[in-house]
Design an enzyme around this catalytic site. Structure first.
Site, PDB file in Angstrom:
ATOM      1  CG  HIS A  69      -0.075   0.115   2.420  1.00  0.00           C
ATOM      2  ND1 HIS A  69       0.599  -0.893   3.009  1.00  0.00           N
ATOM      3  CD2 HIS A  69       0.102   1.480   3.378  1.00  0.00           C
ATOM      4  CE1 HIS A  69       1.149  -0.550   4.276  1.00  0.00           C
ATOM      5  NE2 HIS A  69       0.883   0.725   4.456  1.00  0.00           N
ATOM      6  CG  ASP A  71       1.704   5.212   5.143  1.00  0.00           C
ATOM      7  OD1 ASP A  71       1.196   3.927   4.633  1.00  0.00           O
ATOM      8  OD2 ASP A  71       2.739   5.033   5.499  1.00  0.00           O
ATOM      9  CG  HIS A 127       5.119   1.026   2.655  1.00  0.00           C
ATOM     10  ND1 HIS A 127       4.553   2.259   2.251  1.00  0.00           N
ATOM     11  CD2 HIS A 127       4.499   1.071   3.972  1.00  0.00           C
ATOM     12  CE1 HIS A 127       3.834   2.713   3.195  1.00  0.00           C
ATOM     13  NE2 HIS A 127       3.516   1.921   4.073  1.00  0.00           N
ATOM     14  NE  ARG A 137       9.380  -5.164  11.344  1.00  0.00           N
ATOM     15  CZ  ARG A 137       8.396  -4.396  10.791  1.00  0.00           C
ATOM     16  NH1 ARG A 137       7.202  -4.813  10.801  1.00  0.00           N
ATOM     17  NH2 ARG A 137       8.665  -2.985  10.240  1.00  0.00           N
TER      18      ARG A 137
END
Ligand code: AKG
Ligand code: FE2
Length: 195
Positions: A69, A71, A127, A137
Site C-alpha cells: 500500500h 500511506d 511498501h 515484530r
C-alpha cells in the site's frame, strides 16, 4: 505515548519545512493551497499513531503482515522493533527492498498527499510488511497529515512547462473516500484529465 507523539510532531513539523524548503516553497505558498490564510486551523496538522504487531508465523511464505500500500498521509514516520526485518519498499526495476531496523533510526515514508502537493516531485512509497518464523515484530507508525478540512492540490510554484499539472484539486476528506474505494488506483483517479 503522549510524550512520543509530542516529540514526533516536532520532528515532523521540521521535516515538512525542510522538504518544502528544498523545493523553494514558503509557508505562504503552502497556505495558498491548503486553505484561506485567515483560517488558523490550516497550520494544525492532523496526526495519528498506529501500533502494528506481527506475531511470528510458522509459514511466512503463506502469510502477509501488511499488504502492499501507500500511506494516505503527507508522510509517515515509522519506528520498528529491532527484531528480524519486516518492512519492504517497492522500487520499479528492483522489486521489494528490505528496510532493516537500525538502532536509533526512524523511517520516513512519503504518502499520497505529499505526492499530490509536490506534483509528484516526492513520490509516495509503495511498501508492505512481511512476517518471519521466529520473531514477534512491532512497529509504530506516526501519520502526519494536513488539517482535516484542508484542500490538497499541487503547489502552483511546482507546476510549469517542464512539470505540467499532474493532479486535480481534492480535499483530504474526498481523497480518503477515494482511497477506501479504489485503493492503489486512487492517485490515477485524480490525475489531471487535460493532460
Ligand atoms: O510495520 C511496518 O513496517 C509498516 C507499517 C505501515 O506501513 C503502516 O502502518 O502503514
Ligand atoms: Fe504504511
Amino acid at each position: 505515548m503522549e510524550e512520543y507523539k509530542k516529540k514526533l510532531k516536532d520532528i515532523a513539523d521540521r521535516l515538512m519545512r525542510l522538504m518544502l524548503d528544498s523545493l523553494g516553497i514558503s509557508k505562504e505558498d503552502l497556505r495558498l493551497v491548503l486553505g484561506s490564510s485567515a483560517d488558523e486551523s490550516v497550520d494544525i496538522p492532523h496526526t495519528a499513531l498506529q501500533l502494528n504487531s506481527y506475531p511470528a508465523c510458522p509459514d511466512p511464505n503463506r502469510a502477509m503482515g501488511l499488504a502492499p500500500h501507500t500511506d494516505t498521509s503527507l508522510f509517515t514516520i515509522l519506528s520498528q522493533s529491532r527484531t528480524k526485518a519486516g518492512l519492504q519498499i517497492h522500487r520499479d526495476g528492483f522489486g521489494w527492498i528490505t528496510v532493516r531496523p537500525v538502532a536509533g533510526a526512524l523511517v520516513v515514508n512519503i504518502g499520497d498527499l505529499f505526492h499530490i502537493l509536490t506534483n509528484g516531485r516526492f513520490s509516495s512509497a509503495v511498501h508492505r510488511a512481511v512476517v518471519n518464523q521466529t520473531d514477534h515484530r512491532l512497529s509504530i507508525a506516526y501519520f502526519y497529515g494536513p488539517p482535516c478540512n484542508s484542500k490538497i492540490a499541487p503547489i502552483s510554484k511546482l507546476v510549469d512547462s517542464n512539470h505540467p499539472l499532474r493532479y486535480r484539486s481534492t480535499t483530504w476528506r474526498e481523497y480518503i473516500g477515494i482511497k477506501a474505494r479504489h485503493f492503489d488506483k486512487s492517485l490515477s483517479l485524480i490525475t489531471n484529465r487535460s493532460l
